[in-house]
Design an enzyme around this catalytic site. Structure first.
Site, PDB file in Angstrom:
ATOM      1  N   HIS A 102     -12.492 -14.236 -21.980  1.00 13.28           N
ATOM      2  CA  HIS A 102     -11.543 -14.883 -22.833  1.00 13.28           C
ATOM      3  C   HIS A 102     -11.757 -14.188 -24.082  1.00 13.28           C
ATOM      4  O   HIS A 102     -12.476 -13.673 -24.689  1.00 13.28           O
ATOM      5  CB  HIS A 102     -11.990 -16.383 -23.096  1.00 13.28           C
ATOM      6  CG  HIS A 102     -12.080 -17.217 -21.982  1.00 13.28           C
ATOM      7  ND1 HIS A 102     -13.251 -17.165 -21.137  1.00 13.28           N
ATOM      8  CD2 HIS A 102     -11.336 -17.923 -21.280  1.00 13.28           C
ATOM      9  CE1 HIS A 102     -13.149 -17.923 -20.051  1.00 13.28           C
ATOM     10  NE2 HIS A 102     -11.741 -18.644 -20.015  1.00 13.28           N
ATOM     11  N   ASP A 105     -14.386 -15.112 -26.322  1.00 17.05           N
ATOM     12  CA  ASP A 105     -15.683 -14.753 -25.976  1.00 17.05           C
ATOM     13  C   ASP A 105     -16.080 -13.474 -26.490  1.00 17.05           C
ATOM     14  O   ASP A 105     -17.296 -13.364 -27.009  1.00 17.05           O
ATOM     15  CB  ASP A 105     -15.834 -14.372 -24.489  1.00 17.05           C
ATOM     16  CG  ASP A 105     -15.240 -15.337 -23.503  1.00 17.05           C
ATOM     17  OD1 ASP A 105     -15.699 -16.824 -24.020  1.00 17.05           O
ATOM     18  OD2 ASP A 105     -14.578 -15.294 -22.556  1.00 17.05           O
TER      19      ASP A 105
END
Length: 439
Positions: A102, A105
């Site tokens: 993501h 992340d």
């Protein structure tokens, strides 16, 4: 670059008799299974968020696992780069070729989206620099549109046009980075695309806006050269009481309703299937027969707990039946992502490797046994026999849609009594499955 996972060797295949905790027992990447190398049949990927980010925190306690990887402070670009270094070393030691992420992340999210985007540019440059000359690649990317408070009422399904703009901006940037990193797919997981109560919800309005966001994403991705697969990851609940992508059948119907089914496929997660009241195999089968199986999140739920526990897969019955569907699908257009996390007390670097060895071996075993099921032929032969009456002239007319209720009613009146159907023989078939798995 200093070694992060010290004293952990490169993980090699040693076979089922090995007692070495840092060796594969079933995953032999060069072994040929049904005409392909095992590594080709099992395109494994590391989940950035769990493996490099999850530190064991839960709703009852703070983190137990150090994921700083030598950085002086977490939530910094220095830490983001340390995670890249750790991830590449980790993948090299396990022979994993892919990673998934993501946007948040990869880098800490700033309140100013422009700053976040600058950080994404920096870290994606760093990833390309560090993976140059290796065979490590991006499997897929996605945007986290569920954590930030602005998405409390959804992203594509939000009631606020300004929030919708932020969702579009995140998707655009995440697609940019996916293309930059050479990703094979781009995933939509509707973490808050649903409702808590119908008392304040316009369901059709929200679904139309979600479809419009996906349509714009598809058009933008194609315009900048993205030739990969767009994916929807179904999930029935958590965090919302009801999510619009409840299961594979619901998500496929949604895509067909809004004309997105030619560009999108399913990313099926095992634990999400459990939450929907289905088996993993069911969700894979429904996707496969609709030509919509694109990728999977490899994990399993804890049947004693009613939420998304994301355990590493260990149930070889499940992995066998999953790999049966994948092999019958001709493989996966995208890949197999370990959306799995260590249990909170498993808090060492060694535990991270043990978890991936478990998961990779479980799916390798499943592949070997799925191939045996197909080559053995008893299960498929029984299914062919079960439906064999439809091979008759009348059965073929029914299948082609060339008969009428009146014609069939006349046939029934000639028979007078109800025909005896073929036994389902479920217990026999389960015994065959045991015979194959336990030998």
């Amino acid at each position: 670059m200093a070694e992060i996972f010290k004293n952990i060797p490169e993980i090699k295949y040693e076979g089922p008799q090995s007692k070495n905790p840092f060796a594969f027992k079933y995953y032999d990447p060069d072994r040929i299974v049904m005409g392909k190398k095992m590594s080709e049949q099992l395109p494994f990927a590391m989940a950035w968020w769990h493996n490099l980010g999850a530190n064991g925190v839960d709703m009852f306690g703070r983190g137990t696992i150090d994921k700083s990887f030598g950085a002086s402070a977490e939530g910094t670009i220095e830490h983001a780069k340390a995670k890249v270094d750790a991830g590449i070393e980790f993948m090299k030691k396990l022979g994993i070729k892919y990673y998934c992420w993501h946007d948040v992340d990869l880098v800490p999210e700033d309140e100013d989206i422009n700053v976040t985007n600058e950080r994404l540019d920096i870290i994606s440059d760093y990833i390309l620099e560090k993976t140059a000359g290796t065979d490590i690649k991006c499997l897929w990317g996605t945007a986290n549109m569920f954590s930030h408070p602005r998405f409390m009422n959804g992203a594509g399904s939000t009631n606020d046009v300004n929030v919708y703009c932020f969702a579009a901006a995140q998707v655009k940037k995440a697609i940019d980075i996916t293309v930059k990193l050479g990703g094979k797919g781009y995933v939509f997981w509707g973490g808050r695309e649903g409702y808590e109560t119908l008392l304040n919800t316009r369901v059709k309005f929200e679904q139309e806006n979600i479809a419009n966001l996906m349509r714009m994403a598809r058009d933008y991705g194609r315009s900048i050269g993205f030739k990969g697969t767009f994916l929807i990851e179904p999930k029935p609940k958590e965090p919302m009481k009801h999510q619009y992508d409840f299961d594979a059948a619901t998500a496929i119907g949604f895509l067909k309703e809004y004309g997105l089914d030619k560009d999108f496929k399913m990313n099926i997660e095992a634990n999400h299937a459990t939450l929907a009241g289905h088996t993993f195999q069911h969700e894979l089968r429904i996707s496969r027969i609709n030509d919509m199986l694109g990728s999977i999140d490899a994990n399993q739920g804890d049947m004693m707990l009613g939420w998304d526990t994301d355990c590493f897969p260990s149930n070889v019955y499940d992995t066998t039946l999953a790999m049966y569907e994948i092999v019958k699908n001709g493989g996966l257009p995208v890949g197999i992502n370990f959306d799995s996390k260590n249990r909170r007390p498993s808090n060492t670097y060694e535990d991270m490797f043990h978890a991936f060895i478990l998961g990779m071996d479980s799916f390798a075993f499943g592949l070997l046994k799925a191939a045996e099921i197909i080559e053995d032929g008893r299960l498929e032969g029984f299914v062919d026999k079960k439906y064999s009456s439809f091979e008759s002239e009348l059965g073929q007319k029914i299948r082609r849609g060339e008969t009428t209720l009146a014609e069939l009613a006349e046939k029934a009146s000639e028979m007078k009594n109800v025909a005896t159907p073929v036994s389902g023989a479920q217990e026999y078939l389960e015994g065959v499955l045991n015979n194959i798995l336990l030998n």
